[in-house]
Design a protein around this motif. Structure first.
Motif, PDB file in Angstrom:
ATOM      1  N   ASP A  92       0.933  -1.447   0.103  1.00 45.23           N
ATOM      2  CA  ASP A  92      -0.030  -0.326   0.026  1.00 45.23           C
ATOM      3  C   ASP A  92       0.675   0.817   0.085  1.00 45.23           C
ATOM      4  OD1 ASP A  92      -1.969  -1.326  -0.099  1.00 45.23           O
ATOM      5  OD2 ASP A  92      -2.724  -1.127   1.649  1.00 45.23           O
ATOM      6  N   ALA A  93       2.326   1.237   0.491  1.00 46.61           N
ATOM      7  CA  ALA A  93       3.093   2.360   0.723  1.00 46.61           C
ATOM      8  C   ALA A  93       3.745   2.440  -0.741  1.00 46.61           C
ATOM      9  CB  ALA A  93       3.540   2.088   1.300  1.00 46.61           C
ATOM     10  N   GLY A  94       3.826   1.719  -1.809  1.00 44.81           N
ATOM     11  CA  GLY A  94       3.879   2.127  -3.142  1.00 44.81           C
ATOM     12  C   GLY A  94       3.216   3.150  -3.555  1.00 44.81           C
ATOM     13  N   ASP A  95       4.273   2.903  -4.749  1.00 45.43           N
ATOM     14  CA  ASP A  95       2.901   4.138  -6.043  1.00 45.43           C
ATOM     15  C   ASP A  95       1.972   3.395  -6.595  1.00 45.43           C
ATOM     16  OD1 ASP A  95       5.266   5.916  -5.320  1.00 45.43           O
ATOM     17  OD2 ASP A  95       6.252   5.558  -6.775  1.00 45.43           O
ATOM     18  N   ASP A  96       1.681   4.781  -6.360  1.00 41.58           N
ATOM     19  CA  ASP A  96      -0.503   3.739  -6.859  1.00 41.58           C
ATOM     20  C   ASP A  96      -0.561   2.635  -6.237  1.00 41.58           C
ATOM     21  OD1 ASP A  96      -0.361   6.276  -8.477  1.00 41.58           O
ATOM     22  OD2 ASP A  96       0.500   4.710 -10.306  1.00 41.58           O
ATOM     23  N   LYS A  97      -0.013   2.184  -4.932  1.00 40.79           N
ATOM     24  CA  LYS A  97      -0.629   1.429  -3.762  1.00 40.79           C
ATOM     25  C   LYS A  97      -0.029  -0.698  -4.704  1.00 40.79           C
ATOM     26  CE  LYS A  97      -4.119   2.839  -1.110  1.00 40.79           C
ATOM     27  NZ  LYS A  97      -5.197   2.482  -0.570  1.00 40.79           N
ATOM     28  N   GLU A  98       1.615   0.077  -5.580  1.00 45.68           N
ATOM     29  CA  GLU A  98       1.916  -0.967  -5.821  1.00 45.68           C
ATOM     30  C   GLU A  98       3.079  -1.320  -5.618  1.00 45.68           C
ATOM     31  OE1 GLU A  98       0.752  -0.597 -10.324  1.00 45.68           O
ATOM     32  OE2 GLU A  98       3.086  -1.283 -10.480  1.00 45.68           O
ATOM     33  N   ARG A  99       4.192  -2.610  -5.376  1.00 41.17           N
ATOM     34  CA  ARG A  99       5.504  -2.838  -4.797  1.00 41.17           C
ATOM     35  C   ARG A  99       5.535  -3.973  -6.244  1.00 41.17           C
ATOM     36  NH1 ARG A  99       8.615  -0.066  -0.913  1.00 41.17           N
ATOM     37  NH2 ARG A  99       7.083   1.048   0.165  1.00 41.17           N
ATOM     38  N   HIS A 100       6.469  -3.637  -7.268  1.00 36.64           N
ATOM     39  CA  HIS A 100       7.225  -4.932  -7.622  1.00 36.64           C
ATOM     40  C   HIS A 100       5.766  -6.248  -8.575  1.00 36.64           C
ATOM     41  CE1 HIS A 100      10.483  -4.501  -5.030  1.00 36.64           C
ATOM     42  NE2 HIS A 100       9.833  -3.935  -4.175  1.00 36.64           N
ATOM     43  N   GLY A 101       5.373  -4.955  -9.051  1.00 35.10           N
ATOM     44  CA  GLY A 101       4.098  -5.399 -10.105  1.00 35.10           C
ATOM     45  C   GLY A 101       3.325  -6.287  -9.332  1.00 35.10           C
ATOM     46  N   LEU A 102       2.969  -5.778  -7.729  1.00 38.27           N
ATOM     47  CA  LEU A 102       2.069  -6.923  -6.955  1.00 38.27           C
ATOM     48  C   LEU A 102       1.448  -6.183  -6.023  1.00 38.27           C
ATOM     49  CD1 LEU A 102       4.330  -9.344  -5.844  1.00 38.27           C
ATOM     50  CD2 LEU A 102       2.387  -9.539  -6.990  1.00 38.27           C
ATOM     51  N   THR A 103       0.068  -5.981  -6.041  1.00 41.90           N
ATOM     52  CA  THR A 103      -0.356  -5.352  -5.186  1.00 41.90           C
ATOM     53  C   THR A 103      -1.455  -6.132  -4.762  1.00 41.90           C
ATOM     54  OG1 THR A 103      -2.150  -3.590  -5.735  1.00 41.90           O
ATOM     55  CG2 THR A 103      -2.196  -5.165  -7.115  1.00 41.90           C
ATOM     56  N   ALA A 104      -1.756  -5.169  -2.892  1.00 38.52           N
ATOM     57  CA  ALA A 104      -3.106  -5.729  -2.038  1.00 38.52           C
ATOM     58  C   ALA A 104      -4.452  -5.134  -2.436  1.00 38.52           C
ATOM     59  CB  ALA A 104      -2.290  -5.604  -1.047  1.00 38.52           C
ATOM     60  N   GLU A 105      -4.308  -4.757  -3.413  1.00 39.02           N
ATOM     61  CA  GLU A 105      -5.390  -3.924  -4.029  1.00 39.02           C
ATOM     62  C   GLU A 105      -6.133  -5.260  -5.460  1.00 39.02           C
ATOM     63  OE1 GLU A 105      -7.384  -0.659  -3.798  1.00 39.02           O
ATOM     64  OE2 GLU A 105      -5.860  -1.244  -2.021  1.00 39.02           O
ATOM     65  N   HIS A 134      -3.210   0.579 -18.217  1.00 38.39           N
ATOM     66  CA  HIS A 134      -4.087  -0.013 -16.898  1.00 38.39           C
ATOM     67  C   HIS A 134      -4.129  -1.962 -17.352  1.00 38.39           C
ATOM     68  CE1 HIS A 134      -4.625  -0.538 -13.113  1.00 38.39           C
ATOM     69  NE2 HIS A 134      -6.051  -0.944 -13.073  1.00 38.39           N
ATOM     70  N   LEU A 135      -4.817  -1.877 -17.789  1.00 42.46           N
ATOM     71  CA  LEU A 135      -5.119  -3.917 -18.637  1.00 42.46           C
ATOM     72  C   LEU A 135      -4.366  -4.487 -19.048  1.00 42.46           C
ATOM     73  CD1 LEU A 135      -9.242  -2.758 -20.161  1.00 42.46           C
ATOM     74  CD2 LEU A 135      -8.731  -3.560 -18.030  1.00 42.46           C
ATOM     75  N   GLY A 136      -3.837  -3.814 -19.932  1.00 48.34           N
ATOM     76  CA  GLY A 136      -2.697  -4.407 -20.429  1.00 48.34           C
ATOM     77  C   GLY A 136      -1.117  -5.084 -19.689  1.00 48.34           C
ATOM     78  N   ARG A 137      -1.403  -4.718 -18.482  1.00 50.46           N
ATOM     79  CA  ARG A 137      -0.318  -4.588 -17.331  1.00 50.46           C
ATOM     80  C   ARG A 137      -1.545  -5.283 -16.820  1.00 50.46           C
ATOM     81  NH1 ARG A 137       1.474  -1.304 -13.219  1.00 50.46           N
ATOM     82  NH2 ARG A 137       2.928  -2.336 -12.634  1.00 50.46           N
ATOM     83  N   ILE A 138      -2.436  -5.934 -16.278  1.00 41.20           N
ATOM     84  CA  ILE A 138      -2.558  -6.365 -16.057  1.00 41.20           C
ATOM     85  C   ILE A 138      -2.867  -7.865 -16.479  1.00 41.20           C
ATOM     86  CG2 ILE A 138      -4.661  -7.788 -14.154  1.00 41.20           C
ATOM     87  CD1 ILE A 138      -5.274  -4.404 -14.275  1.00 41.20           C
ATOM     88  N   ALA A 139      -3.167  -8.000 -18.351  1.00 44.43           N
ATOM     89  CA  ALA A 139      -3.719  -9.131 -18.961  1.00 44.43           C
ATOM     90  C   ALA A 139      -1.355 -10.086 -19.386  1.00 44.43           C
ATOM     91  CB  ALA A 139      -3.713  -8.568 -20.423  1.00 44.43           C
ATOM     92  N   ARG A 140      -0.952  -9.220 -18.989  1.00 48.99           N
ATOM     93  CA  ARG A 140       0.611  -9.732 -18.990  1.00 48.99           C
ATOM     94  C   ARG A 140       1.391  -9.783 -18.136  1.00 48.99           C
ATOM     95  NH1 ARG A 140       0.313  -4.794 -22.512  1.00 48.99           N
ATOM     96  NH2 ARG A 140       1.509  -3.333 -20.631  1.00 48.99           N
TER      97      ARG A 140
END
Lengths: 395, 326
Positions: A331-344, B25-31
């Motif tokens: 949650d603390a990362g930019d846009d609530k994501e880090r390393h391509g992972l999110t809790a959202e 946004h959708l592309g990032r999730i799909a990839r």
């Protein structure tokens, strides 16, 4: 797999994704309608509820039909019963092929039921025939033959119709067959290590049809489970793999190799989890978490570091702390994501997830019923019957 | 990741169907460049809560003499209050509608707080009996307490627990149902009647949520639990000797048929499935009673199964034509 089925599945994947985007408000209804028009689905599909209902009733009706047939012609069938079972299975397989091909049925429950039953009857009839022909033969060889036929037939069905559960079942049978051959444990270790990268790549390759991608993921999970079983300390100490081969396992090399199995039991789950996180594969993350839990239970089994209540409380608090900590970190990362992972939540179906969670909490945390006929307190030191909102011995 | 969807997003972006922002946004999730691990975190939290409650149960049972009742009671209440305070602080502001997705831990820490409160209440009650003859109502209190917290924090999971705790107060264990109905207790008829009434009450509660437009998304939890109780209670009577067995079969057929008709009209797929199964069990029980011959049984299940299959396929098409999606 038929190319028209593969193409229809690819379009269905896009339509399903669009449905999720629309539900989450990421696209409007007009955009969704445009996507649906651009990716038409020519298959006859059912939703999950109807699919389960149709599968269940088809399963019952087909078996009852065979029961009726056998009950009427029991006296006539004596010598040819195995052939009749085999032919009935063959007819069901043909029916499945007809429904998937000409009738364009997919995810409809009916063709899945005929596929499962067709393979079951066909395999049963075939083995029955073989047993009749070679009566009095080697039982071990017959079991190996049965496993081999299962792998080939069910594997072929998985390839043809794209059912991932067929692929998983064939893989399980293959590993059991390998255990019954020489160097069984070694093959449980080597084959998954060779297959894992290939299957991982196949599970996300655009060249592979969606149904086969799901099958590749299922095969990967099964392979890693058997790899974990092969290197697990308890499996080594109890010679579980060797026991599948029959006879009395040789335990002479037990102590010399034990350190390897101790290390592997501890490390393999972590490796799976790390690969899952780095590659952002949720099924590997889940598998890693389950394997870590299994290794912790194994540790508790071998080393009584603390009383059970301490272990449970500590484990529980660690799990909660890790989950909250990871959530806070992401949650603390930019846009609530880090390393391509999110809790959202992204595009999960919140209602379906919630229904599963409600069912799980009801199954595990519901208090025992109050007796309608007594009037005494029910919380008992030795495992009480009631307590309120889950304070029972079943927690 | 889903490579087919990734390709489609690019194509839809090129065609102007998706905006640049949507495409990115959708592309990032799909990839697979952005993945939500929220379900995994929830699973971890759920496992943690279950482990903590398991540990608490054993701790209280095995160390009662050593630690002492007052210390145990204070510890349980403190832990419960801390958990509930955390959940209430992190929960989204109250609304009669559906709350926006909030902190991933709220549902589970709230569940932990409710379970700890239940354990603390039961423990205090047994050790110090402050409720006296009213002790049997502690489940009702817990049910109302959990229900209120569920509404405040918008937790369907805790709401489900509140309902099953209420059912437990009425003498009905919802999990697992068969233990209640088929273990052969002497008060089987009383439990069945209680289950029917409780189930009907839950269904009415669901209707109220829906009609009033207040927490309408809680309605499916209440309606599913309610119908489950009603149908299981009726189905448990099917195995009784005649004439009660025939009567229960008939009522199950009528109630199941009514449910499936209503669910068909309303587009409630899972309730439709429950209605179909209940009506079929009721009808089959009646038929098998009338014609007990084995060969007829095979014949009946073949023909009726095929008939239900056709009806399901036609029914599904009709529901879709009415705009309902399974």
């Amino acid at each position: 797999m038929r190319t028209d089925v593969a193409e229809a599945d690819r379009r269905f994947e896009v339509r399903r994704a669009a449905r999720g985007w629309s539900r989450a408000g990421a696209i409007d209804e007009k955009t969704k309608a445009t996507i649906d028009a651009a990716y038409p689905d020519d298959r006859s599909r059912l939703g999950p509820v109807f699919r389960v209902l149709v599968f269940g009733f088809a399963f019952m009706a087909v078996n009852s039909f065979f029961g009726t047939f056998v009950a009427i012609l029991a006296s006539e069938l004596k010598g040819a019963a195995a052939v009749v079972v085999l032919m009935f299975g063959g007819a069901l397989i043909l029916a499945t092929e007809f429904m998937v091909g000409s009738m364009k049925r997919r995810q409809g429950g009916l063709e899945a039921a005929t596929a499962v039953l067709g393979l079951g009857y066909f395999l049963g009839g075939l083995l029955w025939l073989i047993a009749q022909v070679g009566s009095g033969g080697n039982e071990e060889a017959f079991i190996n033959l049965a496993l081999g036929l299962f792998v080939v037939l069910v594997g072929a069905a998985a390839y043809r119709w794209g059912y991932w559960f067929f692929a998983a079942a064939a893989a399980v049978a293959l590993f059991i067959l390998l255990a019954r051959l020489p160097l069984g444990r070694l093959s449980w270790m080597v084959i998954p290590l060779i297959l894992a990268p290939v299957l991982l790549r196949a599970s996300e390759s655009v060249k592979v049809p969606p149904a086969h991608r799901h099958s590749a993921a299922a095969l990967l999970v099964v392979s890693l489970v058997f790899l974990y079983l092969a290197v697990h300390l308890g499996s080594w100490d109890e010679r579980i793999v060797e026991w599948l081969r029959g006879g009395t396992p040789n335990r002479s090399s037990s102590l010399a190799l034990r350190p390897f199995f101790v290390a592997a039991t501890a490390l393999l789950p972590v490796v799976i989890l790390v690969v899952g996180v780095v590659r952002r594969h949720r099924f590997l993350i889940n598998l890693g978490l389950v394997a870590i839990l299994a290794s912790i239970v194994t540790l508790r089994f071998y080393v009584h570091v603390a009383p059970l209540w301490v272990a449970l409380l500590a484990g529980g608090f660690v799990a909660v702390a890790v989950a909250l900590g990871v959530s806070r970190y992401l949650d603390a990362g930019d846009d609530k994501e880090r390393h391509g992972l999110t809790a959202e939540p992204l595009f999960d179906d919140d209602d379906k997830r919630s229904a599963l969670e409600v069912a799980a909490s009801i199954a595990s945390s519901t208090p025992a019923a109050r007796s309608l006929g007594t009037g005494e307190p029910g919380f008992q030191g030795g495992g009480g019957r009631s307590g309120g909102a889950g304070a029972t011995e079943r927690i | 990741m889903n490579p087919d969807v990734a390709l489609a997003v690019e194509r839809l972006g090129d065609d102007g169907v998706l905006s640049a922002g949507q495409r990115r946004h959708l592309g990032r999730i799909a990839r697979g460049e952005l993945v939500s691990i929220r379900p995994e975190l929830r699973l971890l939290l759920y496992g943690g809560v279950l482990a903590i409650m398991g540990g608490v149960g054993i701790l209280v049972r095995e160390n009662l003499e050593r630690i002492g009742p007052v210390t145990i009671a204070i510890s349980l209440w403190t832990a419960a209050i801390l958990a509930l305070a955390w959940a209430l602080r992190k929960a989204q502001p109250f609304t009669w509608g559906r709350s926006a997705p909030g902190h991933v831990g709220v549902d589970y820490i709230l569940l932990l707080g409710v379970l700890l409160t239940g354990a603390a209440l039961a423990y205090v009650e047994v050790q110090f009996t402050p409720l006296g003859a009213l002790w049997t109502h502690h489940l009702l209190f817990m049910s109302l307490f959990a229900g209120a917290l569920a509404l405040r924090c918008d937790s369907r999971m805790v709401f489900g627990l509140a309902l099953t705790t209420f059912a437990a107060w009425r003498g009905v264990a919802v999990s697992p149902l068969e233990r209640t109905f088929w273990s052969g207790p002497n008060d089987e008829a009383a439990i069945r009647a209680s289950a029917l009434l409780t189930g009907a009450l839950f269904v009415l509660l669901a209707v109220a949520f829906f009609k009033l437009g207040r927490k309408a998304h809680f309605a499916p939890v209440a309606s599913h639990l309610g119908w489950l109780l009603v149908l299981f209670a009726l189905a448990s009577g099917v195995v009784l000797r005649d004439p009660a067995g025939t009567m229960f079969s008939l009522v199950l057929l009528v109630v199941g048929g009514g449910l499936l008709a209503w669910a068909f009209y309303d587009g409630a797929f899972s309730l439709f499935a429950m209605g179909v199964i209940a009506a079929y069990v009721g009808l089959s029980a009646l038929v098998v009673r009338v014609v007990p011959a084995e060969i007829f049984g095979f014949y009946w299940f073949t023909m009726s199964g095929a008939g239900v299959l056709v009806a399901l396929l036609v029914g599904n098409r009709m529901m879709r034509n009415r705009g309902h999606e399974d």
